[in-house]
Write an enzyme that holds these catalytic residues in place. Structure first.
Site, mmCIF file in Angstrom:
data_model
loop_
_atom_site.group_PDB
_atom_site.id
_atom_site.type_symbol
_atom_site.label_atom_id
_atom_site.label_comp_id
_atom_site.label_asym_id
_atom_site.label_seq_id
_atom_site.Cartn_x
_atom_site.Cartn_y
_atom_site.Cartn_z
ATOM 1 C CB CYS A 27 -0.940 -0.021 1.197
ATOM 2 S SG CYS A 27 -0.095 -0.012 2.795
ATOM 3 C CB ALA A 28 0.329 4.780 0.829
#
Length: 467
Positions: A27-28
């Site tokens: 993810c980020a």
């Protein structure tokens, strides 16, 4: 880059080798690894790897925090080594199969409401900007008063700030159908039917200007503008009904009959049963929530500010998204945001104290960016990388969050939106509250920092933990 290649190899080794890895996603900020046997993970080894800011097992995934930018490069190196990769969404679907029933239910709840949040964030920012522009002091800079503002300008701002909430049931029903395996466009239309202009507007009914329709003489029927729970329940039942109908309809008639029967059945059920019943439940939940948030003497701030990050650790904090959405939809304000913001800011304050006090270069390199991440609203690096690892900083941060929440509750701070906290969250308080918002954040940070510096951390604690 050779360093990132080496880190990727170390990660694979530390989580039990290639044979223990099902898939890798990111993810980020985090590398997300699904493993066959979590007992084979060498947690200490993982935490000692360069650039790792923390690691934990949650939602069926082993999540290693690297931070923005870095995680993309590590993921690419792992993919180049031939490991099975997935998109984060696909891996999440696989991970849903693991965990307790409560964890799976909360995860599903989050999957429904998280995609809606960006438009509500934008709406909150529009509200904040309108509040800023409409302040007498700001208008005076242009030689204007409130009465001088064009009606067309007011109408334009209302389009920006009201649309998402008027059609909120459509967004909720669309997302619920998507998550529960229905056709999203059918969910969207069902949600739009719940706010049809042909139905009495719920706000006009509440104001006494319009009377609800009565079916069979006793079932009140209104539109469900800004309502969440009726659309959510209708979405769950509707998606399951659509799938059941599709199994029984010949393929040649599926395109015509499945949407027709689904929408016909669901709008009758929604208007006559689901809507009246769950709108009452929704109002009860909202009343209970506002009662807690209005507790005197700052009690709500102490409780919620002190416990919020404990809830974040358990991973079930997304369940509060519905509460915030309801608050914004009904009152166009969100007192919950300021309190939980203090909880996040305090985690950053505690981590900053560790960063400044430790003599370990590696811990400094981990703590400074983790504190900055917390101040930008992402607390996981600070939580799992520093504060929980050494224990006492986490406790001191909880106290700091309670203190900041206490003051926020006393000052009755209310955000115009949701999902933005700490530094980015200032955009939600432009309607004359921004200085008070900064004050409560500074209180949370200062209390957590001072307590951690004095009682919460020393390099001796670090040595004991890492023995």
């Amino acid at each position: 880059m050779m360093e990132n290649h080496k880190i990727a190899e170390e990660v694979i080794d530390a989580v039990g080798g290639r044979e223990n890895i099902q898939s890798v996603a990111h993810c980020a900020t985090r590398l997300r690894i699904m493993v066959n046997d979590k007992e084979k993970i060498n947690q200490e080894h993982v935490e000692q790897i360069n650039k790792v800011k923390g690691a934990f097992f949650n939602s069926g995934q082993y999540q290693i925090i690297f931070g923005t930018g870095t995680v993309n490069r590590i993921y690419e190196e792992i993919a180049n080594l031939g490991l099975a990769t997935m998109t984060a969404s696909d891996q999440k679907k696989e991970a849903v199969k693991s965990g307790s029933k409560i964890q799976r239910a909360v995860r599903t709840f989050g999957d429904v409401f998280v995609p809606i949040i960006p438009v509500l964030v934008a709406t909150g920012l529009f509200m904040g900007l309108r509040g800023l522009v409409m302040q007498d002091q700001v208008l005076a800079l242009f030689g204007m008063k409130t009465d001088d503002v064009s009606k067309n300008f007011i109408l334009f701002t209302q389009v920006l700030t009201d649309t998402a909430f008027i059609f909120l049931p459509a967004l909720v029903a669309w997302s619920t159908f998507r998550v529960f395996g229905g056709t999203p466009i059918i969910g969207l239309i069902l949600g739009l039917m719940l706010v049809s202009p042909s139905l009495p507007n719920v706000w006009s009914v509440a104001g006494g200007d319009v009377k609800p329709l009565h079916f069979f003489g006793f079932i009140p029927v209104v539109g469900y503008q800004a309502s969440v729970l009726p659309a959510f329940i209708a979405g769950i039942i509707g998606a399951k009904l659509e799938r059941a109908i599709r199994k029984r309809i010949p393929e040649s008639l599926d395109l015509i009959l499945t949407p027709f029967l689904t929408l016909l059945s669901m709008i009758i059920l929604s208007l006559l049963v689901i809507g009246p019943a769950f709108h009452t439940v929704e109002k009860g939940i909202l009343t209970a929530a506002t009662t807690v948030l209005s507790l005197p003497f700052g009690i709500a701030g102490i409780i919620l500010g002190g416990l919020n990050q404990v809830i974040v650790v358990t991973g079930v904090h997304h369940i509060f998204n519905m509460l915030e959405i309801q608050l914004l939809a009904q009152y166009h304000s969100n007192p919950y945001n300021a309190i939980v913001t203090c909880a996040g800011a305090a985690q950053g304050g505690a981590t900053l104290a560790v960063a400044l006090k430790t003599k370990s270069k590696k811990l400094k390199a981990l703590s400074f960016p983790s504190a900055l991440s917390a101040f930008l609203g992402i607390t996981e690096p600070a939580l799992f990388g520093v504060n929980l690892r050494y224990g006492k900083p986490f406790i001191m941060a909880l106290i700091g969050g309670a203190c900041g929440g206490f003051v926020a509750s006393l000052l009755k701070l209310k955000a115009t939106g949701m999902a933005l906290t700490v530094i980015p969250g200032t955009l939600l308080y432009l309607n004359g509250q921004v200085l008070l918002y900064i004050l409560v954040n500074l209180i949370a940070i200062a209390v957590a920092f001072v307590l951690t510096w004095m009682f919460g951390y020393s390099d001796k604690i670090k040595e004991e933990v890492e023995k």
